[in-house]
Design an enzyme around this catalytic site. Structure first.
Site, PDB file in Angstrom:
ATOM      1  N   GLU A  58      -4.380  10.282 -35.584  1.00  0.00           N
ATOM      2  CA  GLU A  58      -3.848  11.316 -34.697  1.00  0.00           C
ATOM      3  C   GLU A  58      -3.753  10.706 -33.318  1.00  0.00           C
ATOM      4  O   GLU A  58      -4.616   9.912 -32.918  1.00  0.00           O
ATOM      5  CB  GLU A  58      -4.820  12.503 -34.683  1.00  0.00           C
ATOM      6  CG  GLU A  58      -4.333  13.728 -33.912  1.00  0.00           C
ATOM      7  CD  GLU A  58      -4.832  13.826 -32.472  1.00  0.00           C
ATOM      8  OE1 GLU A  58      -4.465  14.788 -31.802  1.00  0.00           O
ATOM      9  OE2 GLU A  58      -5.579  12.931 -31.997  1.00  0.00           O
ATOM     10  N   HIS A  61      -4.299  11.207 -23.746  1.00  0.00           N
ATOM     11  CA  HIS A  61      -4.666  12.606 -23.972  1.00  0.00           C
ATOM     12  C   HIS A  61      -4.489  13.490 -22.746  1.00  0.00           C
ATOM     13  O   HIS A  61      -3.913  14.577 -22.814  1.00  0.00           O
ATOM     14  CB  HIS A  61      -6.117  12.680 -24.455  1.00  0.00           C
ATOM     15  CG  HIS A  61      -6.600  14.070 -24.712  1.00  0.00           C
ATOM     16  ND1 HIS A  61      -7.142  14.866 -23.721  1.00  0.00           N
ATOM     17  CD2 HIS A  61      -6.606  14.823 -25.847  1.00  0.00           C
ATOM     18  CE1 HIS A  61      -7.468  16.038 -24.238  1.00  0.00           C
ATOM     19  NE2 HIS A  61      -7.150  16.046 -25.523  1.00  0.00           N
ATOM     20  N   LYS A  90       1.625  16.728 -26.002  1.00  0.00           N
ATOM     21  CA  LYS A  90       0.764  17.306 -24.959  1.00  0.00           C
ATOM     22  C   LYS A  90       1.651  17.941 -23.881  1.00  0.00           C
ATOM     23  O   LYS A  90       1.715  17.461 -22.746  1.00  0.00           O
ATOM     24  CB  LYS A  90      -0.127  16.210 -24.367  1.00  0.00           C
ATOM     25  CG  LYS A  90      -1.334  15.888 -25.236  1.00  0.00           C
ATOM     26  CD  LYS A  90      -2.371  16.995 -25.182  1.00  0.00           C
ATOM     27  CE  LYS A  90      -3.608  16.670 -26.027  1.00  0.00           C
ATOM     28  NZ  LYS A  90      -4.327  17.859 -26.454  1.00  0.00           N
ATOM     29  N   ASP A 137      -2.077  11.455 -28.998  1.00  0.00           N
ATOM     30  CA  ASP A 137      -1.540  12.417 -28.027  1.00  0.00           C
ATOM     31  C   ASP A 137      -0.436  11.751 -27.217  1.00  0.00           C
ATOM     32  O   ASP A 137      -0.577  10.595 -26.806  1.00  0.00           O
ATOM     33  CB  ASP A 137      -2.649  12.858 -27.079  1.00  0.00           C
ATOM     34  CG  ASP A 137      -3.839  13.411 -27.829  1.00  0.00           C
ATOM     35  OD1 ASP A 137      -3.726  14.503 -28.390  1.00  0.00           O
ATOM     36  OD2 ASP A 137      -4.889  12.716 -27.872  1.00  0.00           O
ATOM     37  N   GLU A 158       0.568  14.513 -31.548  1.00  0.00           N
ATOM     38  CA  GLU A 158       0.390  15.776 -30.824  1.00  0.00           C
ATOM     39  C   GLU A 158       1.161  15.716 -29.514  1.00  0.00           C
ATOM     40  O   GLU A 158       0.916  14.844 -28.669  1.00  0.00           O
ATOM     41  CB  GLU A 158      -1.098  16.057 -30.542  1.00  0.00           C
ATOM     42  CG  GLU A 158      -1.226  17.406 -29.834  1.00  0.00           C
ATOM     43  CD  GLU A 158      -2.630  17.757 -29.355  1.00  0.00           C
ATOM     44  OE1 GLU A 158      -3.613  17.136 -29.785  1.00  0.00           O
ATOM     45  OE2 GLU A 158      -2.699  18.676 -28.515  1.00  0.00           O
ATOM     46  N   ASP A 206     -13.624  11.594 -34.979  1.00  0.00           N
ATOM     47  CA  ASP A 206     -13.743  10.467 -34.038  1.00  0.00           C
ATOM     48  C   ASP A 206     -14.380   9.250 -34.709  1.00  0.00           C
ATOM     49  O   ASP A 206     -14.364   8.154 -34.149  1.00  0.00           O
ATOM     50  CB  ASP A 206     -14.636  10.879 -32.849  1.00  0.00           C
ATOM     51  CG  ASP A 206     -14.059  12.038 -32.067  1.00  0.00           C
ATOM     52  OD1 ASP A 206     -12.823  12.156 -32.006  1.00  0.00           O
ATOM     53  OD2 ASP A 206     -14.852  12.835 -31.506  1.00  0.00           O
ATOM     54  N   HIS A 251      -9.193  10.642 -35.179  1.00  0.00           N
ATOM     55  CA  HIS A 251      -8.807  11.445 -34.015  1.00  0.00           C
ATOM     56  C   HIS A 251      -8.720  10.557 -32.772  1.00  0.00           C
ATOM     57  O   HIS A 251      -9.723   9.989 -32.345  1.00  0.00           O
ATOM     58  CB  HIS A 251      -9.865  12.543 -33.823  1.00  0.00           C
ATOM     59  CG  HIS A 251      -9.632  13.420 -32.650  1.00  0.00           C
ATOM     60  ND1 HIS A 251     -10.505  13.522 -31.597  1.00  0.00           N
ATOM     61  CD2 HIS A 251      -8.609  14.261 -32.363  1.00  0.00           C
ATOM     62  CE1 HIS A 251     -10.053  14.387 -30.718  1.00  0.00           C
ATOM     63  NE2 HIS A 251      -8.898  14.848 -31.154  1.00  0.00           N
ATOM     64  N   ARG A 252      -7.538  10.407 -32.249  1.00  0.00           N
ATOM     65  CA  ARG A 252      -7.241   9.450 -31.162  1.00  0.00           C
ATOM     66  C   ARG A 252      -7.621   8.041 -31.639  1.00  0.00           C
ATOM     67  O   ARG A 252      -8.062   7.200 -30.855  1.00  0.00           O
ATOM     68  CB  ARG A 252      -7.972   9.809 -29.871  1.00  0.00           C
ATOM     69  CG  ARG A 252      -7.817  11.265 -29.445  1.00  0.00           C
ATOM     70  CD  ARG A 252      -8.583  11.604 -28.181  1.00  0.00           C
ATOM     71  NE  ARG A 252      -8.736  13.051 -28.038  1.00  0.00           N
ATOM     72  CZ  ARG A 252      -9.483  13.645 -27.122  1.00  0.00           C
ATOM     73  NH1 ARG A 252     -10.114  12.910 -26.233  1.00  0.00           N
ATOM     74  NH2 ARG A 252      -9.574  14.959 -27.056  1.00  0.00           N
TER      75      ARG A 252
END
Ligand code: G3P
Ligand code: CA
Length: 240
Positions: free
Chosen positions: A36, A51, A113, A38, A111, A231, A9-10
């Site tokens: 993943e 993000h 944003k 953003d 993703e 994470d 995640h990120r």
């Protein structure tokens, strides 16, 4: 649909500054199957990986991403606020991350944003880059902005799309069809085995975010979840 995947995640944002190339490389090194990230758009319409709409939390900049030219944005430091050890890392362009990802076989979740600001050209710019790097087959595009996902699917988007949810929906398969999306990414605390089983039964992948507890990761795998976002990809990989 029996496989289970770990997405950083990120990147590996628990151990490295989120949404930086270093964080994505750490997730890859940890053995995660995917990452993943953003995406927002600069003033001169360059998709960048960050993000927040604002710069303050993760960089030494002040203001909105959308008000900066790309050439000014890349001069900012996106590592120091995580740890002085990471000083000197910049906000990556989506292009630079895609270029790197062509050197490995990671799956990618982009993703969009575009919930707070619509970023009119974001969808097109992202698709252009995915086309350029031939990454359609291993990418999922997701967003909390379901109108954006619907626009993509109505325009014949060939990339897998997912709606992001913070809570369960009643009969999500009907809603998914209305949007035209393929899968559901949902906050991990909002789901249960019943939701996963019933959605899965209809051929719809359910992926949960953000799961850092190894026991919860194992439970979601057992419950039939297709993937989780974490994470700490190294911890997650060791727990399954
Ligand atoms: O894509 C899942 C998750 O990343 C959505 O929440 O706020 O971490 O971008 P957030
Ligand atoms: Ca995200």
């Amino acid at each position: 649909m029996s496989s289970f995947h770990i997405y950083g995640h990120r990147g590996s944002s628990g151990t490295h500054p989120e949404n930086t190339l270093l964080s994505f490389q750490a997730a890859h090194k940890a053995g995660a199957q995917g990452i993943e990230l953003d995406v927002q758009l600069t003033k001169d319409l360059v998709p960048v990986v960050i993000h927040d709409e604002r710069l303050e939390r993760t960089t030494n900049g002040i203001g909105f991403v959308k008000d900066f030219l790309y050439e000014d944005l890349v001069r900012l430091d996106a590592g120091h606020s995580f740890s002085s050890r990471f000083q000197g890392n910049s906000i990556p362009s989506l292009k630079s991350v895609l270029e790197w990802i062509t050197s490995n076989s990671l799956m990618l979740n982009i993703e969009l944003k575009n919930g707070r600001f619509p970023y009119d050209h974001l969808e097109t710019k992202v698709l252009e880059l995915l086309t350029h790097y031939h990454l359609y087959d291993r990418t999922i595009i997701s967003s909390f902005n379901h109108y954006s996902i619907q626009r993509l699917t109505q325009n014949g988007c060939k990339v897998e799309t997912a709606i992001l949810l913070m809570e369960k929906l009643v009969e999500p398969w009907d809603y998914l069809q209305q949007v035209g999306a393929n899968s559901i990414h949902i906050e991990c605390g909002a789901i249960d085995e019943y939701f996963i089983t019933n959605t899965h039964k209809r051929g719809i992948p359910v992926r949960a975010f953000t799961v850092n507890d190894p026991y919860q990761i194992a439970a979601l795998k057992k419950a039939g979840c297709s993937a989780i976002f974490t994470d700490f990809p190294l911890v997650a990989m060791q727990s399954i």
